[in-house]
Design a protein around this motif. Sequence first.
Motif, short mmCIF file in Angstrom:
data_model
loop_
_atom_site.label_atom_id
_atom_site.label_comp_id
_atom_site.label_asym_id
_atom_site.label_seq_id
_atom_site.Cartn_x
_atom_site.Cartn_y
_atom_site.Cartn_z
N LEU A 66 -19.16 31.83 -40.92
CA LEU A 66 -20.17 32.24 -40.13
C LEU A 66 -19.87 31.28 -38.77
CD1 LEU A 66 -23.28 31.93 -42.36
CD2 LEU A 66 -21.70 34.04 -41.78
N GLY A 67 -18.93 30.59 -38.49
CA GLY A 67 -18.39 29.79 -37.36
C GLY A 67 -19.42 28.79 -36.92
N VAL A 68 -19.92 28.17 -37.99
CA VAL A 68 -21.05 27.20 -37.71
C VAL A 68 -20.68 26.03 -37.99
CG1 VAL A 68 -23.47 26.38 -38.48
CG2 VAL A 68 -22.74 28.98 -38.93
N SER A 69 -21.07 24.90 -36.96
CA SER A 69 -20.68 23.44 -36.98
C SER A 69 -21.76 22.47 -37.43
CB SER A 69 -19.80 22.98 -36.08
OG SER A 69 -20.53 23.38 -34.76
N GLU A 70 -21.58 21.21 -38.04
CA GLU A 70 -22.86 20.36 -38.32
C GLU A 70 -23.52 20.20 -37.18
OE1 GLU A 70 -20.98 17.24 -40.98
OE2 GLU A 70 -21.95 16.06 -39.29
N PRO A 71 -24.98 20.19 -37.24
CA PRO A 71 -25.79 19.74 -36.19
C PRO A 71 -25.80 18.37 -35.60
CG PRO A 71 -26.90 20.19 -38.32
CD PRO A 71 -25.51 20.62 -38.49
N LYS A 72 -25.85 18.26 -34.23
CA LYS A 72 -25.39 17.22 -33.90
C LYS A 72 -26.62 16.13 -34.38
CE LYS A 72 -27.23 17.28 -28.97
NZ LYS A 72 -26.91 17.45 -27.76
N TRP A 73 -27.85 16.54 -34.71
CA TRP A 73 -28.80 15.67 -34.96
C TRP A 73 -28.75 14.81 -36.33
CZ3 TRP A 73 -30.87 17.66 -39.31
CH2 TRP A 73 -30.96 19.11 -39.51
N LEU A 74 -27.74 15.27 -36.93
CA LEU A 74 -27.25 15.00 -38.43
C LEU A 74 -27.26 13.29 -38.56
CD1 LEU A 74 -27.45 16.62 -41.19
CD2 LEU A 74 -25.19 16.51 -41.07
N ASN A 75 -26.86 12.65 -37.55
CA ASN A 75 -26.97 11.33 -37.71
C ASN A 75 -27.69 10.55 -36.67
OD1 ASN A 75 -24.98 11.22 -40.09
ND2 ASN A 75 -23.58 11.85 -38.47
N GLN A 76 -28.63 11.36 -36.18
CA GLN A 76 -29.33 10.67 -35.12
C GLN A 76 -31.03 10.68 -35.65
OE1 GLN A 76 -28.61 10.80 -31.49
NE2 GLN A 76 -26.78 12.12 -31.46
N ASN A 77 -31.68 9.69 -35.01
CA ASN A 77 -33.18 9.71 -35.34
C ASN A 77 -33.88 10.72 -34.32
OD1 ASN A 77 -32.92 7.31 -36.80
ND2 ASN A 77 -33.03 5.96 -35.34
N PHE A 78 -34.67 11.49 -35.28
CA PHE A 78 -35.46 12.36 -34.73
C PHE A 78 -36.34 11.83 -33.78
CE2 PHE A 78 -35.62 15.75 -38.25
CZ PHE A 78 -33.90 15.94 -38.29
N GLY A 79 -37.09 12.54 -32.63
CA GLY A 79 -37.68 11.90 -31.62
C GLY A 79 -39.17 12.27 -32.12
N ILE A 80 -40.09 11.48 -31.35
CA ILE A 80 -41.66 11.49 -31.50
C ILE A 80 -42.51 11.32 -30.58
CG2 ILE A 80 -41.85 9.33 -32.33
CD1 ILE A 80 -43.94 10.33 -34.74
N VAL A 81 -43.28 12.36 -30.12
CA VAL A 81 -44.29 12.10 -28.92
C VAL A 81 -45.66 12.75 -29.52
CG1 VAL A 81 -42.48 12.64 -26.94
CG2 VAL A 81 -43.51 14.61 -28.16
N THR A 82 -46.72 12.09 -28.75
CA THR A 82 -48.00 12.68 -28.82
C THR A 82 -47.84 13.95 -28.16
OG1 THR A 82 -48.73 11.47 -27.25
CG2 THR A 82 -48.83 10.27 -29.05
N TYR A 83 -49.02 14.78 -28.38
CA TYR A 83 -49.35 16.08 -27.91
C TYR A 83 -49.57 15.96 -26.37
CZ TYR A 83 -51.92 20.13 -26.37
OH TYR A 83 -52.42 21.28 -25.71
N ASP A 84 -50.39 14.54 -25.96
CA ASP A 84 -50.64 14.39 -24.55
C ASP A 84 -49.09 13.79 -23.73
OD1 ASP A 84 -53.16 14.54 -25.25
OD2 ASP A 84 -53.91 12.58 -24.59
N GLU A 85 -48.30 13.19 -24.61
CA GLU A 85 -47.10 12.96 -23.88
C GLU A 85 -46.15 14.38 -23.60
OE1 GLU A 85 -46.31 8.40 -25.81
OE2 GLU A 85 -45.77 10.14 -26.76
N ALA A 86 -46.29 15.27 -24.66
CA ALA A 86 -45.42 16.41 -24.39
C ALA A 86 -46.06 17.40 -23.31
CB ALA A 86 -45.82 17.29 -25.78
N VAL A 87 -47.37 17.24 -23.33
CA VAL A 87 -48.01 18.19 -22.24
C VAL A 87 -47.46 17.57 -20.94
CG1 VAL A 87 -50.09 18.65 -21.07
CG2 VAL A 87 -50.12 19.02 -23.48
N LYS A 88 -47.65 16.23 -20.89
CA LYS A 88 -46.97 15.48 -19.41
C LYS A 88 -45.54 15.86 -19.16
CE LYS A 88 -50.08 11.67 -18.46
NZ LYS A 88 -50.47 11.55 -19.77
N ILE A 89 -44.65 15.78 -20.39
CA ILE A 89 -43.26 16.15 -19.98
C ILE A 89 -43.34 17.70 -19.49
CG2 ILE A 89 -41.27 16.55 -21.24
CD1 ILE A 89 -41.81 14.66 -23.12
N LEU A 90 -44.09 18.41 -19.97
CA LEU A 90 -44.12 20.08 -19.55
C LEU A 90 -44.60 20.05 -18.07
CD1 LEU A 90 -45.32 21.55 -22.88
CD2 LEU A 90 -43.04 21.51 -22.17
N GLU A 91 -45.86 19.24 -17.87
CA GLU A 91 -46.14 19.49 -16.55
C GLU A 91 -45.12 18.97 -15.51
OE1 GLU A 91 -50.95 19.10 -17.47
OE2 GLU A 91 -49.70 17.34 -16.98
N ASN A 92 -44.57 17.93 -15.73
CA ASN A 92 -43.55 17.56 -14.76
C ASN A 92 -42.61 18.20 -14.72
OD1 ASN A 92 -45.04 15.13 -14.40
ND2 ASN A 92 -43.96 13.88 -16.22
#
Length: 419
Positions: free
Chosen positions: A251-277
């Motif tokens: 299928l031509g698929v390789s390992e996702p780059k996130w496999l050995n990384q910590n997932f992120g976490i933001v609050t809804y309010d922070e997410a909206v700020k990022i989007l507004e910016n």
Amino acid sequence: MKDNVFMDIADGSCNDCLQVVVPKSMKPSNLTYGSSVSVEGELAVGPHERMELRAEAVSVIGKCVVTDGYPFAPRKQYSQEYVRQYLHLRPRTNNFGSLLRLRDLATVAIGDHLRSRGFVGIHVPILTANDCEGAGEVFSIKPADLNLLSSMKKKGYSEDEAYFNAKVYLSVSGQLQLESVARGLSKVFSFGPTFRAENSKSRLHLSEFYMVEAEVAFATDLEELATEAELLLKSVTNHIFNNGDSDLHALGVSEPKWLNQNFGIVTYDEAVKILENNADQLSFAPKYGDGLSKEQELFLIQHNNGIPIFVVDFPKESKPFYVREATHDERKAAAMDLLAPIVGEIIGGSMREDNYEKLKSKLTKFSPNLDWYLELRKYGNVPSGGFGMGFERYLQSVLEIANIKDTIPFPRWPHNCKM
Ligand code: 4AD
Ligand code: MG
């Protein structure tokens, strides 16, 4: 070739074909592309160090009249849209075979992982009297037998309620039943089909899809649920990439780059700020209080370098009745969505409302028929929380598949449920 015919045969055990060398004189006259065959002969190492079968007897078990509408021809590549038109023939195509084997690998890994974390697998019902998400996206159930219906109607039942004495639907989520079982078995999960009558033909929606749902009794906060969800995603993905070699390669698929990384976490309010910016990079600016659009979800992942990201603490009004409010802010729901590449939302979860009075007032407003659910809070209640992962969205994200309809053997979507 001059003296021999070469044919590739496949039995679906892996993506590879076995080459069979058939002396021309031995070739059955009705042998064509797409036939099923029986071959006897000697296995040997051929040129290029590949195994081949040198045929001593060949017979056709099922001929394939390629000139009579068979949609596939040898050595041709077809788009997924083309192959999807022939759902009944799709399982015999090589790439879809790979998808199905990987899907099975992931299925087993999900059960193994959750059991290793102390969860007990529960078969939740498919027929249910409640609409868990309260969004009205349910399919109704009634018997097709008109005689049965009319005899029940004579006894005074309405057609909708004739069989079960209640309106019954296909389940959109087993969560409410899992909450009942978690109050006996502590950590439980279900993994089965769920149904949603959304009027969407998008590349991310199915009318019937599989959901993995986990419910944790004595859970105290969202972080605990997020940790469990992240572990699940990584463990299953690791298992696929450690064991799915040739199918992943095909299928031509390789390992996702996130496999050995910590997932992120933001609050809804922070997410909206990022989007507004970054409004200049979006077709629509975020509107505070609304859910996130697909474009906004995908932007947030890109903003997090392609690593999945949890969004937590949504405005209360945007989440279903069963969600508890956040302890630090009563305007917020203790709910989380995990966003992942390609699909955006892949997991939805929350802490559950465990205050009897609050739950009661919400239920009278939104959902009748849930007295039993309320009663769970009355007798020896414990706090609980859980989440649900769309299995097809998971496969889509990890196997980099553009359309969700190509992750399930027989997809159903509006106007499409032929077989
Ligand atoms: O976010 P949802 O609606 O959450 C629930 O159903 C909760 N009751 C789960 C729980 O807490 N036990 O759905 C969960 C996930 C979504 O994040 C998405 O991945 C998937 O299910 N999903 C769909 N997948 C394919 N087609 C659809 N129509 C889907 N709707 C939801
Ligand atoms: Mg959701």
